[in-house]
Motif scaffolding. Structure first.
Motif, PDB file in Angstrom:
ATOM      1  N   PRO A   1      -1.033  59.600  32.601  1.00 21.78           N
ATOM      2  CA  PRO A   1      -0.139  59.758  32.524  1.00 21.78           C
ATOM      3  C   PRO A   1       0.738  59.170  33.315  1.00 21.78           C
ATOM      4  CG  PRO A   1      -2.093  61.205  33.682  1.00 21.78           C
ATOM      5  CD  PRO A   1      -2.395  59.861  32.769  1.00 21.78           C
ATOM      6  N   GLN A   2       1.977  59.106  32.853  1.00 23.29           N
ATOM      7  CA  GLN A   2       3.058  57.834  33.434  1.00 23.29           C
ATOM      8  C   GLN A   2       2.823  57.595  34.892  1.00 23.29           C
ATOM      9  OE1 GLN A   2       4.203  56.029  31.692  1.00 23.29           O
ATOM     10  NE2 GLN A   2       6.346  55.093  32.685  1.00 23.29           N
ATOM     11  N   SER A   3       3.030  58.683  35.436  1.00 25.26           N
ATOM     12  CA  SER A   3       2.485  58.949  37.761  1.00 25.26           C
ATOM     13  C   SER A   3       1.886  57.914  37.807  1.00 25.26           C
ATOM     14  CB  SER A   3       2.796  60.090  37.580  1.00 25.26           C
ATOM     15  OG  SER A   3       1.657  61.131  37.069  1.00 25.26           O
ATOM     16  N   HIS A   4       0.433  57.924  37.108  1.00 22.51           N
ATOM     17  CA  HIS A   4      -0.396  57.055  37.917  1.00 22.51           C
ATOM     18  C   HIS A   4      -0.631  55.815  37.653  1.00 22.51           C
ATOM     19  CE1 HIS A   4      -2.871  61.032  36.895  1.00 22.51           C
ATOM     20  NE2 HIS A   4      -1.905  61.654  37.840  1.00 22.51           N
ATOM     21  N   LEU A   5       0.168  55.620  36.303  1.00 21.00           N
ATOM     22  CA  LEU A   5      -0.119  54.410  36.172  1.00 21.00           C
ATOM     23  C   LEU A   5       1.432  53.562  36.872  1.00 21.00           C
ATOM     24  CD1 LEU A   5       0.318  53.701  32.589  1.00 21.00           C
ATOM     25  CD2 LEU A   5      -0.590  52.445  33.846  1.00 21.00           C
ATOM     26  N   LEU A   6       1.673  54.282  37.796  1.00 19.20           N
ATOM     27  CA  LEU A   6       3.259  54.226  38.348  1.00 19.20           C
ATOM     28  C   LEU A   6       2.406  53.919  39.981  1.00 19.20           C
ATOM     29  CD1 LEU A   6       6.128  56.138  37.738  1.00 19.20           C
ATOM     30  CD2 LEU A   6       5.793  53.442  37.069  1.00 19.20           C
ATOM     31  N   ILE A   7       2.333  55.157  40.311  1.00 19.61           N
ATOM     32  CA  ILE A   7       1.119  55.110  41.825  1.00 19.61           C
ATOM     33  C   ILE A   7       0.570  53.492  42.025  1.00 19.61           C
ATOM     34  CG2 ILE A   7      -0.751  56.504  42.974  1.00 19.61           C
ATOM     35  CD1 ILE A   7       2.614  57.635  43.374  1.00 19.61           C
TER      36      ILE A   7
END
Lengths: 101, 167
Positions: A4-10
């Motif tokens: 998930p893209q958001s996990h990388l960003l987090i």
């Protein structure tokens, strides 16, 4: 297989925050430089995450430039640390309060 | 549970642990070693995302070159940090508020972004990641590439001038 893209960003956000806390809290100039390296790494992770997201290699190219700039910054920063240490015998940023003497 | 995802979470946790340990160690050499752990974990995440060239550069330049430079300087100037935090309560509070604000704002922004998935970048059969990045570096990004090389030269000269003993 997809992250998930958001996990990388987090993850990159958490690394950035750790770096900011290190810069703000620590007084040892070498640890502060290491924290700045961590911040640059977090930015790099963001570049690569979006590079994968958009299927575009531009993010990875800028990641390479980012690493180059980090290397240049560290070389100059550590040279300043050595020059300061030679004159003031300290690595504590609180005692580095003169531009010239 | 997907294996790729599990490996990503493992290295993500390792990177965060390395970072936290780095900023909390009193001994600068220990901090540097934990920072190597973080760099290597991030490099592993680059591999998972299909950025093989950045993985190699990260390991060579960060975990190799930059950390050796750090350790070298730590050996040269090794001094104990007198106090953990000298700014007083007000500065500590301000730092905490600013950091939390930054974290909150960016977390909100990231949580609101489209929330897609980063596919594992599959390199085309004919060309690998290294070939593609190299081709881009020497065509579309030739000018930034040359500018960065000049920057490195300037940094090298600057480091030599700054590090030289004063006559």
């Amino acid at each position: 297989m997809a992250i998930p893209q958001s996990h990388l960003l987090i993850l990159s956000l958490v690394l950035l925050t750790i770096g900011v806390v290190g810069v703000l809290v620590r007084r040892n100039v070498i640890i502060i430089l290491m924290s700045i390296e961590l911040i640059l790494n977090a930015a790099n992770l963001n570049f690569v995450a979006y590079s994968g997201h958009w299927q575009n290699l531009t993010g990875q190219i800028w990641g390479v430039f980012n690493i180059t700039i980090a290397a240049a910054e560290v070389a100059v920063g550590l040279a300043i640390v050595i020059a300061l240490f030679r004159n003031r015998e300290t690595v504590n940023v609180d005692e580095m309060n003169l531009m010239k003497w | 549970m997907d294996w790729g995802l599990a490996i990503f979470y493992f290295f993500a946790a390792l990177a965060v642990v390395g970072g936290v340990m780095m900023i909390t160690r009193k001994n600068a050499v220990h901090a540097a070693v934990y920072l190597v752990l973080t760099f290597v974990s991030v490099a592993a995440i680059y591999i998972i995302l299909g950025a093989e060239f950045l993985f190699a550069v990260q390991v060579l330049v960060y975990a190799g070159g930059i950390m050796v430079l750090f350790l070298f300087v730590i050996m040269l100037v090794n001094l104990e940090e007198p106090r953990r935090f000298s700014g007083g309560r007000l500065r500590l509070m301000t730092s905490a508020v600013v950091t939390l604000l930054l974290f909150g704002m960016l977390a909100r922004l990231f949580a609101r972004s489209d929330g897609g998935h980063a596919p594992i970048v599959a390199a085309p059969a004919a060309e690998g990641n290294l070939q593609l990045v190299g081709a881009l570096l020497f065509t579309d990004y030739l000018l930034p590439f040359e500018v960065v090389s000049v920057l490195l030269l300037v940094a090298m000269i600057g480091a030599i001038v700054l590090g030289r003993p004063r006559a």
